[in-house]
Design a protein around this motif. Structure first.
Motif, PDB file in Angstrom:
ATOM      1  N   VAL A 133      28.471  70.397   6.246  1.00 15.23           N
ATOM      2  CA  VAL A 133      27.900  69.625   4.967  1.00 15.23           C
ATOM      3  C   VAL A 133      27.414  70.774   3.882  1.00 15.23           C
ATOM      4  O   VAL A 133      26.435  71.279   4.295  1.00 15.23           O
ATOM      5  N   GLN A 134      28.049  70.801   2.775  1.00 16.81           N
ATOM      6  CA  GLN A 134      27.622  71.892   1.694  1.00 16.81           C
ATOM      7  C   GLN A 134      26.249  71.215   1.083  1.00 16.81           C
ATOM      8  O   GLN A 134      25.421  71.948   0.788  1.00 16.81           O
ATOM      9  N   ASP A 135      26.244  69.967   0.746  1.00 17.12           N
ATOM     10  CA  ASP A 135      25.228  69.333  -0.097  1.00 17.12           C
ATOM     11  C   ASP A 135      24.151  68.725   0.867  1.00 17.12           C
ATOM     12  O   ASP A 135      24.172  67.644   1.423  1.00 17.12           O
ATOM     13  N   LYS A 136      22.980  69.585   1.327  1.00 13.78           N
ATOM     14  CA  LYS A 136      21.976  69.125   2.241  1.00 13.78           C
ATOM     15  C   LYS A 136      20.713  69.758   1.806  1.00 13.78           C
ATOM     16  O   LYS A 136      20.562  71.032   1.360  1.00 13.78           O
ATOM     17  N   GLU A 137      19.741  69.209   2.321  1.00  7.58           N
ATOM     18  CA  GLU A 137      18.165  69.439   1.946  1.00  7.58           C
ATOM     19  C   GLU A 137      17.486  69.149   3.156  1.00  7.58           C
ATOM     20  O   GLU A 137      17.603  67.866   3.409  1.00  7.58           O
ATOM     21  N   LEU A 138      16.667  69.912   3.992  1.00  8.76           N
ATOM     22  CA  LEU A 138      15.567  69.442   4.719  1.00  8.76           C
ATOM     23  C   LEU A 138      14.281  69.791   4.110  1.00  8.76           C
ATOM     24  O   LEU A 138      13.827  70.909   3.588  1.00  8.76           O
ATOM     25  N   LYS A 139      13.501  68.780   4.113  1.00  7.12           N
ATOM     26  CA  LYS A 139      12.320  68.798   3.314  1.00  7.12           C
ATOM     27  C   LYS A 139      10.932  68.629   4.586  1.00  7.12           C
ATOM     28  O   LYS A 139      10.916  67.701   5.061  1.00  7.12           O
TER      29      LYS A 139
ATOM     30  N   SER B 150      32.822  55.334   0.799  1.00  7.47           N
ATOM     31  CA  SER B 150      31.916  54.521   0.098  1.00  7.47           C
ATOM     32  C   SER B 150      30.562  54.859  -0.094  1.00  7.47           C
ATOM     33  O   SER B 150      29.584  54.292  -0.863  1.00  7.47           O
ATOM     34  N   ILE B 151      30.085  55.975   0.716  1.00  2.34           N
ATOM     35  CA  ILE B 151      28.559  56.032   0.998  1.00  2.34           C
ATOM     36  C   ILE B 151      28.445  57.484   0.319  1.00  2.34           C
ATOM     37  O   ILE B 151      28.760  58.610   0.758  1.00  2.34           O
ATOM     38  N   ARG B 152      27.582  57.475  -0.682  1.00  2.59           N
ATOM     39  CA  ARG B 152      27.261  58.820  -1.532  1.00  2.59           C
ATOM     40  C   ARG B 152      26.491  59.873  -0.687  1.00  2.59           C
ATOM     41  O   ARG B 152      26.473  60.995  -1.047  1.00  2.59           O
ATOM     42  N   GLY B 153      25.552  59.104  -0.131  1.00  2.00           N
ATOM     43  CA  GLY B 153      24.405  60.141   0.700  1.00  2.00           C
ATOM     44  C   GLY B 153      23.724  59.617   1.725  1.00  2.00           C
ATOM     45  O   GLY B 153      23.755  58.360   1.658  1.00  2.00           O
TER      46      GLY B 153
ATOM     47  N   ILE C 161      23.328  64.963   2.767  1.00  2.09           N
ATOM     48  CA  ILE C 161      22.121  64.802   3.433  1.00  2.09           C
ATOM     49  C   ILE C 161      20.807  65.191   2.959  1.00  2.09           C
ATOM     50  O   ILE C 161      20.779  66.324   2.625  1.00  2.09           O
ATOM     51  N   TRP C 162      19.906  64.185   3.226  1.00  2.00           N
ATOM     52  CA  TRP C 162      18.419  64.802   2.753  1.00  2.00           C
ATOM     53  C   TRP C 162      17.739  64.293   3.947  1.00  2.00           C
ATOM     54  O   TRP C 162      17.878  63.112   4.671  1.00  2.00           O
TER      55      TRP C 162
ATOM     56  N   TRP D   9      16.075  63.042  -5.334  1.00  2.42           N
ATOM     57  CA  TRP D   9      17.375  63.413  -4.706  1.00  2.42           C
ATOM     58  C   TRP D   9      18.450  62.479  -4.903  1.00  2.42           C
ATOM     59  O   TRP D   9      19.328  62.972  -5.268  1.00  2.42           O
ATOM     60  N   ILE D  10      17.968  61.218  -4.787  1.00  7.67           N
ATOM     61  CA  ILE D  10      19.174  60.093  -5.050  1.00  7.67           C
ATOM     62  C   ILE D  10      19.655  60.181  -6.331  1.00  7.67           C
ATOM     63  O   ILE D  10      20.666  60.378  -6.750  1.00  7.67           O
ATOM     64  N   LEU D  11      18.466  60.392  -7.526  1.00 10.07           N
ATOM     65  CA  LEU D  11      19.073  60.212  -8.606  1.00 10.07           C
ATOM     66  C   LEU D  11      19.646  61.481  -9.190  1.00 10.07           C
ATOM     67  O   LEU D  11      20.475  61.634 -10.318  1.00 10.07           O
ATOM     68  N   ALA D  12      19.629  62.495  -8.658  1.00 11.48           N
ATOM     69  CA  ALA D  12      20.348  63.988  -8.719  1.00 11.48           C
ATOM     70  C   ALA D  12      21.685  63.533  -8.674  1.00 11.48           C
ATOM     71  O   ALA D  12      22.582  64.296  -9.241  1.00 11.48           O
TER      72      ALA D  12
END
Length: 306
Positions: A255-261, A132-135, A229-230, A288-291
């Motif tokens: 986790v394939q979709d992840k970003e460290l800023k 239920s949690i997209r990110g 994850i962001w 990041w969320i809207l993408a």
């Protein structure tokens, strides 16, 4: 302009009532965010972040955690968070209040709240909640203390012992405001804010240390259901450790979709650092969320054609 709505959330019938606030977009939301604040904090202290997200179609649901902000009814409530099981149960209760959601749902946590949402995302008890949690969005999560600021082993041992004997005993544990942000106006507001009381209970502080130690030591593993994850962290953070976040992030190879800023030179409260840079942080979170909302819509559209 976004609409702001105050309310309350009763975790369980007869239990504590948590103060809530929602930032609603003008039109139908594109996404929702459940926000979990940090230690000695409350949801009225996030400046442009929530209005910015709402103005771009992201509905934000914030709440003052048990023991903090407007959820405190008496002085004895200050810092009275309860054990980790209760902290996580409170967060889950707020999340479930927004389910099922017609739009993608994200969970965001700052500092102590960042460690709490990661603890939730690693708890097998809530595995069924993960789809239920997209990110998951993390701002300066408390995975470890900055170098040289961790309490000594003897202090921690005695604190844990005292926490078992006097769990509700309060201890002033606030960080110095000038270590949290480079904006002198925010520093002053932190000092003057009557809701930033700075107290934690011995049991609550021990639980907070346990959560960060488990994350830093790799003792907990993210659920396989975690999709995205962001993580944003400032290199000059004096509240939590940038390098610990970096190391934790690198370990999340599943986790394939992840970003460290990385925010070079920024302090702990990215949302309340220098005024010209707060907008940068808010935009990074928004984009990041809207993408991922766009990806989700495309996937659902493809599924509907099958």
């Amino acid at each position: 302009m976004p609409t702001e709505v105050e309310g309350t959330h009763e975790v369980r019938p007869g239990d504590v009532s948590l103060y809530t606030k929602t930032w609603k977009p003008d039109g139908p939301p594109k996404a929702k965010v459940i926000f979990v604040h940090g230690f000695n904090d409350h949801i009225h202290r996030y400046y442009e972040l929530f209005p910015t997200l709402a103005s771009h179609g992201i509905e934000v649901h914030g709440f003052d955690q048990r023991g903090w902000g407007r959820s405190v009814k008496t002085p004895s409530d200050r810092g009275l968070t309860g054990p980790t099981s209760q902290v996580i149960s409170d967060i889950v209760s707020v999340i479930k209040s927004q389910l099922p959601s017609p739009v993608p749902l994200f969970v965001m946590g700052h500092s102590m709240g960042g460690a709490e949402v990661l603890t939730l995302a690693s708890d097998p008890q809530y595995e069924d909640l993960m789809p239920s949690i997209r990110g998951w969005v993390l701002e300066s999560p408390f995975i470890d203390f900055p170098k040289g600021q961790a309490p000594g082993a003897v202090t921690v041992f005695l604190g844990r012992l005292a926490g078992k004997l006097l769990p509700h005993s309060q201890r002033f544990s606030a960080l110095k405001p000038e270590t949290l942000t480079r904006d002198p106006e925010v520093v002053k507001s932190l000092t003057d804010d009557p809701l930033t009381h700075g107290y934690g209970t011995l049991a609550g502080l021990s639980a907070m240390l346990d959560r960060s130690a488990a994350l830093h030591g790799g003792k907990v593993t993210l659920s396989k259901g975690v999709r995205s994850i962001w993580l944003g962290h400032g290199t000059k953070d004096m509240g939590t450790c940038y390098h610990a976040s970096d190391q934790w992030f690198k370990r999340q190879t599943q986790v394939q979709d992840k970003e460290l800023k990385t925010y070079d030179g920024w302090y702990h409260q990215l949302h309340a650092d220098l005024p010209k840079e707060r907008a940068v942080f808010a935009k990074d979170v928004r984009d990041w969320i809207l993408a991922r909302v766009g990806v989700e819509e495309a996937r659902q559209g493809s599924d509907s054609k099958l």
